[in-house]
Design a protein around this motif. Structure first.
Motif, PDB file in Angstrom:
ATOM      1  N   SER A 106      36.795  15.324 -70.455  1.00  0.00           N
ATOM      2  CA  SER A 106      37.778  14.267 -70.729  1.00  0.00           C
ATOM      3  C   SER A 106      38.519  14.447 -72.048  1.00  0.00           C
ATOM      4  CB  SER A 106      37.103  12.899 -70.685  1.00  0.00           C
ATOM      5  OG  SER A 106      36.569  12.645 -69.404  1.00  0.00           O
ATOM      6  N   ASP A 107      37.793  14.697 -73.132  1.00  0.00           N
ATOM      7  CA  ASP A 107      38.455  14.799 -74.436  1.00  0.00           C
ATOM      8  C   ASP A 107      39.386  16.000 -74.502  1.00  0.00           C
ATOM      9  OD1 ASP A 107      37.594  12.528 -75.870  1.00  0.00           O
ATOM     10  OD2 ASP A 107      35.647  13.446 -76.243  1.00  0.00           O
ATOM     11  N   ASP A 111      43.383  15.718 -75.046  1.00  0.00           N
ATOM     12  CA  ASP A 111      44.018  16.411 -76.164  1.00  0.00           C
ATOM     13  C   ASP A 111      45.174  17.274 -75.667  1.00  0.00           C
ATOM     14  OD1 ASP A 111      42.140  15.332 -77.885  1.00  0.00           O
ATOM     15  OD2 ASP A 111      41.005  17.188 -78.135  1.00  0.00           O
ATOM     16  N   ASP A 160      38.822   7.852 -66.840  1.00  0.00           N
ATOM     17  CA  ASP A 160      38.317   8.256 -68.150  1.00  0.00           C
ATOM     18  C   ASP A 160      39.338   9.083 -68.915  1.00  0.00           C
ATOM     19  OD1 ASP A 160      36.253   8.282 -70.097  1.00  0.00           O
ATOM     20  OD2 ASP A 160      35.704  10.322 -69.507  1.00  0.00           O
ATOM     21  N   ARG A 164      41.600   7.959 -72.263  1.00  0.00           N
ATOM     22  CA  ARG A 164      41.527   8.692 -73.542  1.00  0.00           C
ATOM     23  C   ARG A 164      42.910   9.162 -73.986  1.00  0.00           C
ATOM     24  NH1 ARG A 164      35.527  11.302 -74.070  1.00  0.00           N
ATOM     25  NH2 ARG A 164      34.530   9.955 -72.542  1.00  0.00           N
ATOM     26  N   GLN A 167      44.260   6.183 -75.710  1.00  0.00           N
ATOM     27  CA  GLN A 167      43.708   6.058 -77.063  1.00  0.00           C
ATOM     28  C   GLN A 167      44.457   6.943 -78.052  1.00  0.00           C
ATOM     29  OE1 GLN A 167      39.633   7.089 -76.043  1.00  0.00           O
ATOM     30  NE2 GLN A 167      38.951   4.976 -76.386  1.00  0.00           N
ATOM     31  N   ARG A 168      44.750   8.152 -77.642  1.00  0.00           N
ATOM     32  CA  ARG A 168      45.460   9.078 -78.520  1.00  0.00           C
ATOM     33  C   ARG A 168      46.903   8.631 -78.751  1.00  0.00           C
ATOM     34  NH1 ARG A 168      41.198  11.034 -76.531  1.00  0.00           N
ATOM     35  NH2 ARG A 168      40.169  12.962 -77.217  1.00  0.00           N
ATOM     36  N   THR A 299      34.001  22.387 -74.917  1.00  0.00           N
ATOM     37  CA  THR A 299      34.050  21.752 -73.597  1.00  0.00           C
ATOM     38  C   THR A 299      33.384  22.617 -72.534  1.00  0.00           C
ATOM     39  OG1 THR A 299      35.996  20.432 -74.084  1.00  0.00           O
ATOM     40  CG2 THR A 299      35.607  20.942 -71.774  1.00  0.00           C
TER      41      THR A 299
END
Length: 327
Positions: A106-107, A111, A160, A164, A167-168, A299
């Motif tokens: 997810s992250d 990104d 998810d 995220r 959020q960014r 990751t």
């Protein structure tokens, strides 16, 4: 001790689609590895010993021929979150469970989604090409990008990864709209200042950037076609980090050529890679990357660790943490 470890099938160690040595070492701590090529060379001896099959970058293919060689298989686990390439009901019908690695990607994917948005909006790739061109002797100031700060981002698919991304986006003071099968909780919405659009059309009309973060299902194939593109602003950019089939690529080409939308940034296409003569590859307002949203060392390690966690549970008769069940 090696003989006591359960056996796991992988595509290969190294190579274009295999586990690199460091990732393979994570697996070797708990399993005896059998590369796909070795299985093909001696299926009668090796096949019955394999209890788990790992799929990495869609290889080896989980097809009937493979499963026929693996009579003792307990689990088929795919690295990644998407399961559109897996025939889960068929695999389950063989008495084999299926797992994936949600959360681990997810992250990195979020990104990368923001990276695509920023690179496209601010024409970073074009600027790089000008800066390194041997013919450049004076920097022209005519290369103008789109403002990101304070713009409106429409996220289609607020799971998810989509959340995220939201959020960014807060760091850029973006106004966030989202369309999802289910409305997020009031707390989730408040945390990222997101507004729910029950209808997709409303989001498309209002967004400066449209981000696709949906799973590929029968409902999302061709989700963005000629009609949907026609609703977007002529200054808008479409960003796709989900699956190529979510977008009608012929309609996208026409929309980009006609100025119906301003630009597209794609980490996914259909097929991958595109044929070398595909018009999307020659368009100046298109940025394409080769499905590398999850490609970071941290990751990929997390993905393999989750694969191992699921595999150990299967071989020990325990509940599988990330089991995917037939619907």
């Amino acid at each position: 001790m090696e003989e006591e470890k359960p056996w796991v099938l992988i595509s290969e160690v190294g190579g274009e689609a295999g586990l690199n040595e460091e990732l393979a070492d994570i697996v070797k701590q708990h399993f005896r590895i059998v590369p796909y090529k070795e299985l093909l060379e001696n299926p009668q001896h090796l096949g019955p010993k394999i209890q788990v099959a790992f799929q990495w970058k869609f290889l080896p293919e989980f097809n009937p021929g493979l499963f026929k060689m693996l009579p003792s298989l307990k689990l088929a686990v795919s690295g990644g979150v998407g399961i559109d390439h897996l025939d889960v009901p068929f695999i389950n019908s063989l008495g084999v469970k299926v797992a994936n690695t949600p959360g681990a990607v997810s992250d990195a994917t979020a990104d990368f989604a923001m990276g695509l948005l920023l690179t496209s909006a601010r024409k970073i790739l074009e600027g790089h090409q000008i800066a390194i061109d041997p013919k450049t002797v004076r920097i022209q100031q005519s290369l103008m990008g789109s403002e990101v700060t304070g713009s409106t981002l429409g996220i289609i698919g607020m799971g998810d990864i989509g959340y995220r991304i939201a959020q960014r986006s807060c760091g850029f003071q973006m106004r966030i709209l989202y369309h999802n099968r289910r409305k997020r909780s009031a707390e989730d919405e408040e945390a990222v200042k997101a507004s729910y659009c029950e209808g997709l059309d409303d989001l498309l009309r209002r967004s400066d950037f449209v981000m696709l973060a949906v799973k590929l299902t029968s409902d999302t194939i061709g989700l963005i076609g000629q009609r949907e593109l026609s609703l977007m602003k002529p200054t808008a950019t479409l960003i796709n980090i989900s699956r190529g089939q979510v977008v009608d690529q012929d309609a996208l080409v026409k929309a980009l050529q006609s100025g119906t939308i301003h630009a597209a940034a794609l980490d996914v296409t259909h097929p991958e890679p595109l044929p070398r003569d595909h018009p999307l590859l020659r368009m100046p307002n298109v940025l394409i990357t080769p499905h590398i949203g999850v490609n970071t060392y941290n990751t990929t390690c997390k993905m393999v660790e989750k694969m191992v966690e699921n595999a150990l549970a299967a071989t020990r008769g325990l509940p599988i943490p990330n089991e995917v069940r037939s619907k």
